[in-house]
Structures are given as structure tokens and as C-alpha cells.
Scaffold this motif. Structure first.
Motif, PDB file in Angstrom:
ATOM      1  N   ARG A 162      30.097  -5.587  45.662  1.00  0.00           N
ATOM      2  CA  ARG A 162      31.309  -6.008  46.352  1.00  0.00           C
ATOM      3  C   ARG A 162      32.360  -4.922  46.188  1.00  0.00           C
ATOM      4  NH1 ARG A 162      34.176 -10.817  42.791  1.00  0.00           N
ATOM      5  NH2 ARG A 162      34.397  -9.660  40.830  1.00  0.00           N
ATOM      6  N   LYS A 163      33.325  -4.926  47.052  1.00  0.00           N
ATOM      7  CA  LYS A 163      34.323  -3.866  47.090  1.00  0.00           C
ATOM      8  C   LYS A 163      35.178  -3.850  45.820  1.00  0.00           C
ATOM      9  CE  LYS A 163      37.808  -2.014  50.292  1.00  0.00           C
ATOM     10  NZ  LYS A 163      38.525  -2.254  51.571  1.00  0.00           N
ATOM     11  N   ALA A 164      35.342  -2.654  45.234  1.00  0.00           N
ATOM     12  CA  ALA A 164      36.307  -2.471  44.154  1.00  0.00           C
ATOM     13  C   ALA A 164      37.682  -2.377  44.815  1.00  0.00           C
ATOM     14  CB  ALA A 164      35.995  -1.208  43.362  1.00  0.00           C
ATOM     15  N   PHE A 165      38.516  -3.386  44.596  1.00  0.00           N
ATOM     16  CA  PHE A 165      39.700  -3.548  45.442  1.00  0.00           C
ATOM     17  C   PHE A 165      40.839  -4.127  44.625  1.00  0.00           C
ATOM     18  CE2 PHE A 165      41.639  -5.899  49.259  1.00  0.00           C
ATOM     19  CZ  PHE A 165      42.221  -4.751  49.769  1.00  0.00           C
ATOM     20  N   GLY A 166      41.884  -3.349  44.469  1.00  0.00           N
ATOM     21  CA  GLY A 166      43.041  -3.831  43.729  1.00  0.00           C
ATOM     22  C   GLY A 166      43.689  -2.710  42.937  1.00  0.00           C
ATOM     23  N   VAL A 167      44.447  -3.107  41.932  1.00  0.00           N
ATOM     24  CA  VAL A 167      45.157  -2.158  41.075  1.00  0.00           C
ATOM     25  C   VAL A 167      44.583  -2.312  39.669  1.00  0.00           C
ATOM     26  CG1 VAL A 167      47.397  -1.403  40.214  1.00  0.00           C
ATOM     27  CG2 VAL A 167      47.211  -2.366  42.517  1.00  0.00           C
ATOM     28  N   PHE A 168      43.920  -1.255  39.189  1.00  0.00           N
ATOM     29  CA  PHE A 168      43.151  -1.353  37.948  1.00  0.00           C
ATOM     30  C   PHE A 168      43.702  -0.414  36.882  1.00  0.00           C
ATOM     31  CE2 PHE A 168      40.352  -2.928  41.202  1.00  0.00           C
ATOM     32  CZ  PHE A 168      39.646  -3.955  40.583  1.00  0.00           C
ATOM     33  N   ARG A 169      43.608  -0.874  35.635  1.00  0.00           N
ATOM     34  CA  ARG A 169      44.108  -0.092  34.506  1.00  0.00           C
ATOM     35  C   ARG A 169      43.114   1.024  34.180  1.00  0.00           C
ATOM     36  NH1 ARG A 169      48.277  -0.536  31.636  1.00  0.00           N
ATOM     37  NH2 ARG A 169      48.766  -2.547  32.579  1.00  0.00           N
ATOM     38  N   GLN A 170      43.633   2.235  34.082  1.00  0.00           N
ATOM     39  CA  GLN A 170      42.832   3.426  33.823  1.00  0.00           C
ATOM     40  C   GLN A 170      43.100   3.944  32.416  1.00  0.00           C
ATOM     41  OE1 GLN A 170      40.885   4.379  36.497  1.00  0.00           O
ATOM     42  NE2 GLN A 170      41.822   2.784  37.767  1.00  0.00           N
ATOM     43  N   ARG A 171      42.101   4.655  31.854  1.00  0.00           N
ATOM     44  CA  ARG A 171      42.238   5.227  30.506  1.00  0.00           C
ATOM     45  C   ARG A 171      42.374   6.746  30.596  1.00  0.00           C
ATOM     46  NH1 ARG A 171      37.116   3.628  27.284  1.00  0.00           N
ATOM     47  NH2 ARG A 171      36.167   4.281  29.255  1.00  0.00           N
ATOM     48  N   ASN A 172      43.364   7.271  29.901  1.00  0.00           N
ATOM     49  CA  ASN A 172      43.580   8.710  29.821  1.00  0.00           C
ATOM     50  C   ASN A 172      42.647   9.277  28.750  1.00  0.00           C
ATOM     51  OD1 ASN A 172      44.511  11.307  29.400  1.00  0.00           O
ATOM     52  ND2 ASN A 172      46.672  10.754  29.290  1.00  0.00           N
ATOM     53  N   LEU A 173      41.599   9.977  29.182  1.00  0.00           N
ATOM     54  CA  LEU A 173      40.609  10.523  28.253  1.00  0.00           C
ATOM     55  C   LEU A 173      40.936  11.943  27.808  1.00  0.00           C
ATOM     56  CD1 LEU A 173      37.290   9.346  29.967  1.00  0.00           C
ATOM     57  CD2 LEU A 173      38.672   8.147  28.247  1.00  0.00           C
ATOM     58  N   ALA A 174      41.904  12.577  28.446  1.00  0.00           N
ATOM     59  CA  ALA A 174      42.195  13.988  28.150  1.00  0.00           C
ATOM     60  C   ALA A 174      43.702  14.224  28.102  1.00  0.00           C
ATOM     61  CB  ALA A 174      41.533  14.882  29.198  1.00  0.00           C
ATOM     62  N   PRO A 175      44.389  13.675  27.101  1.00  0.00           N
ATOM     63  CA  PRO A 175      45.856  13.805  27.045  1.00  0.00           C
ATOM     64  C   PRO A 175      46.337  15.245  27.021  1.00  0.00           C
ATOM     65  CG  PRO A 175      45.059  12.195  25.434  1.00  0.00           C
ATOM     66  CD  PRO A 175      43.856  12.877  25.993  1.00  0.00           C
ATOM     67  N   ALA A 176      45.479  16.167  26.546  1.00  0.00           N
ATOM     68  CA  ALA A 176      45.881  17.570  26.474  1.00  0.00           C
ATOM     69  C   ALA A 176      45.708  18.305  27.798  1.00  0.00           C
ATOM     70  CB  ALA A 176      45.081  18.290  25.383  1.00  0.00           C
ATOM     71  N   SER A 177      45.092  17.669  28.780  1.00  0.00           N
ATOM     72  CA  SER A 177      44.911  18.325  30.066  1.00  0.00           C
ATOM     73  C   SER A 177      46.269  18.564  30.729  1.00  0.00           C
ATOM     74  CB  SER A 177      44.043  17.464  30.992  1.00  0.00           C
ATOM     75  OG  SER A 177      44.087  17.964  32.322  1.00  0.00           O
ATOM     76  N   PRO A 178      46.504  19.752  31.250  1.00  0.00           N
ATOM     77  CA  PRO A 178      47.788  19.996  31.932  1.00  0.00           C
ATOM     78  C   PRO A 178      47.952  19.120  33.171  1.00  0.00           C
ATOM     79  CG  PRO A 178      46.266  21.826  32.280  1.00  0.00           C
ATOM     80  CD  PRO A 178      45.657  20.955  31.225  1.00  0.00           C
ATOM     81  N   TYR A 179      46.845  18.643  33.737  1.00  0.00           N
ATOM     82  CA  TYR A 179      46.960  17.767  34.908  1.00  0.00           C
ATOM     83  C   TYR A 179      47.457  16.373  34.524  1.00  0.00           C
ATOM     84  CZ  TYR A 179      44.239  21.366  37.276  1.00  0.00           C
ATOM     85  OH  TYR A 179      43.805  22.548  37.802  1.00  0.00           O
ATOM     86  N   LEU A 180      47.344  16.029  33.229  1.00  0.00           N
ATOM     87  CA  LEU A 180      47.766  14.707  32.770  1.00  0.00           C
ATOM     88  C   LEU A 180      48.999  14.789  31.876  1.00  0.00           C
ATOM     89  CD1 LEU A 180      44.283  13.079  32.011  1.00  0.00           C
ATOM     90  CD2 LEU A 180      45.656  12.953  34.097  1.00  0.00           C
TER      91      LEU A 180
END
Length: 309
Positions: A162-180
Motif C-alpha cells: 500500500r502507498k507510503a503516504f503521510g508525514v513520517f518521522r525520520q532519523r538523522n544517521l549522519a549528524p556530521a554530514s555538511p548536508y545535515l
């Protein structure tokens, strides 16, 4: 600094009303600096909506950015007027001799099709290969990310029940990444897709690093560090009402669709949704533009090749 877009692009007035700094082309040419050259390969049916969403995020940067709207030449959109395409878009064939600091490739509502059955797959494959020599830092979104990850790394996609649909909580796996930079340990992002990529397949590909993940909907953001490429499988660029409109469209068409997860207050579609991802959307695009600015050569002709190890 503002984003530089054509004076009469419909997004311009919307962005000005929202307080986004927009520079007229006629004013930008007088400034003695080199703006970042960002291309937007827009594969979405409603091109005006998508170009506005992405220009909103790019335009929040303190740098001057010149946005070039690009489309595939072998496909005629049904939901965007020919006048708009002629006025504001260039086909890839028309800009293929240019070089860009960054290129954004959007999603497309064709994710359940095998890649090679997409009518413009041959041209898109050529565009992907072209980014190796003509784009300093590509940013792929949703289906565009799945297509590029499969093209470059053979990363498979899988059909969901079924469709993944909505607003979902994400985990930051790379806090040192300059993109994050500046990201919370966890945060919310809109998701709207019928397919997924899987962690074990990413882990089997050393060129790819998983930066953001979700327990419920799987990988969210990858990077290919050597190619300065980002792969975002969700819709961080969505505005407040994008999921609402998708939900109402599917209901009107009689399609099986659940109320978007964690989107409407009290899961009540009669209530106006709250945007709880806007700040992280701006952070991600701001970080990407900043990293592109810091690493791209001043001489556009020097773009192309791997990042230094």
C-alpha cells in the motif's frame, strides 16, 4: 542574495508575496559576480506547482542563483500549457552543451512502471550520463532519485503493498554530514510513493552512504560522496497542501487511499494541515547550495569529474 528567475515566470509573484528574495533578470546582469547555475529537470505533470516549490527553497539561499528550467524533449506534458513550456523551459538537447553547478531532477507519477518502460527512459539515461561531465552536484528527488540510483548503482526498487503516504518521522544517521548541518536528531518529512529502496541493498554498495532513515518508510536520503550526488526518496519540497490535494484527487478517482499519516490534525481531513517540515526543507536545500558553492570551480568549463578523496 536572491534567486534569479525570468521576470514573468508565474512563481515570481508567489515567491515575492511570501517574502522570498527574487531578482529580476534585468537587475542581475548588472552585478559583477558569478551566480550559481542550477538546472531543474522537471518531470512532474504540474510543472508550475513544482517549480514554485523548489524555487521557494532555492531562493532562500544568501547566494545569487540562476535557475534554468529543463524538460525532456521526447515527452509532451498534459497538465502544463504549451505557452508556459515555450516561454520558460528548454529541452535537454538545447542546454546539453552548458555546464551547471547543480541539477535537481524531480519525481514523476510513474514509479510503479519498470524503468525501461518509461517512454522517455532513453533520453533520461543520457541526461544521467551527461551529469557526470556537466554537473558539479546533482540532487535527485523521489522517483528521480530511484531512477538515478538504479541507473548509476543498480539499486533496485520494490513495490509496496500500500502507498507510503503521510508525514513520517525520520532519523538523522549522519549528524556530521555538511548536508545535515543544523538538523535535529529526528524530524518530519512528507512521503508519497508506492515503491521503496531497502537498507540492505544500500549497505551492499560502498559508494552510497545512508544519511537519513525512517523505521516505517525506509531510507530517505543517500549520498554518493565521490560524485557529490544526493538522493532524496521523499518529498521534502512539498508545500502545506500537496498531500491534501493528492488525497482528494485519489478519493475523487475512486482509488484506494488512506488518510495521510500524521498530516491532518486529529487525522481529520476537514481540518487544515500544519506544515511541520518547512524548516528542515530549507535547511537541506540551503546546505546543498552552500556545499555546491564551496566546492564548485569558478570557471564553469572546469566542472566535471570526481570529488577529491
Amino acid at each position: 542574495m536572491p534567486i534569479r528567475i525570468p521576470d514573468t515566470l508565474p512563481a515570481a509573484e508567489t515567491l515575492k508575496r511570501e517574502g522570498v528574495a527574487v531578482m529580476r533578470e534585468t537587475d542581475a546582469v548588472r552585478q559583477d559576480i558569478r551566480p550559481l547555475q542550477i538546472g531543474l529537470l522537471n518531470l512532474m505533470p504540474n510543472k508550475i506547482r513544482t517549480e514554485t516549490q523548489l524555487a521557494r527553497l532555492i531562493g532562500a539561499s544568501p547566494l545569487q542563483v540562476e535557475l534554468t528550467l529543463v524538460r525532456v524533449g521526447g515527452h509532451q506534458p498534459k497538465n502544463t500549457s504549451a505557452d508556459h513550456l515555450i516561454s520558460f523551459y528548454r529541452t535537454w538537447e538545447e542546454i546539453r552543451d552548458r555546464k551547471f553547478d547543480g541539477l535537481i531532477v524531480t519525481g514523476a507519477p510513474i514509479e510503479q512502471m519498470p524503468f525501461k518502460e518509461v517512454t522517455y527512459w532513453h533520453e533520461l539515461s543520457r541526461i544521467f550520463d551527461w551529469t557526470r561531465t556537466n554537473v558539479h552536484s546533482p540532487f535527485y528527488i523521489c522517483w528521480g532519485a530511484m531512477a538515478a540510483a538504479w541507473h548509476f548503482h543498480g539499486l533496485p526498487k520494490y513495490q509496496l503493498d500500500r502507498k507510503a503516504f503521510g508525514v513520517f518521522r525520520q532519523r538523522n544517521l549522519a549528524p556530521a554530514s555538511p548536508y545535515l548541518s543544523g538538523f535535529s536528531d529526528d524530524f518530519l518529512i512528507p512521503v508519497s510513493r508506492w515503491t521503496e529502496v531497502r537498507r540492505e541493498d544500500i549497505e551492499a554498495r560502498p559508494a552510497l552512504d545512508l544519511l537519513v532513515d525512517c523505521e516505517k518508510t525506509g531510507p530517505c536520503l543517500l549520498q554518493d560522496g565521490a560524485r557529490r550526488s544526493l538522493y532524496m526518496f521523499n518529498h521534502v519540497e512539498y508545500d502545506s497542501f500537496s498531500l491534501k490535494e493528492e488525497y482528494e484527487r485519489d478519493i475523487a478517482q475512486g482509488l484506494p487511499i488512506a488518510v495521510p499519516h500524521n498530516y491532518f490534525p486529529g487525522d481529520d481531513p476537514a481540518r487544515s494541515p500544519l506544515n511541520r517540515w518547512r524548516s528542515h526543507a530549507h535547511l537541506l536545500f540551503g546546505n546543498w547550495i552552500n556545499q555546491t558553492y564551496q566546492s564548485t570551480p569558478y570557471d564553469l568549463s572546469a566542472i566535471g569529474g570526481l570529488a577529491p578523496t
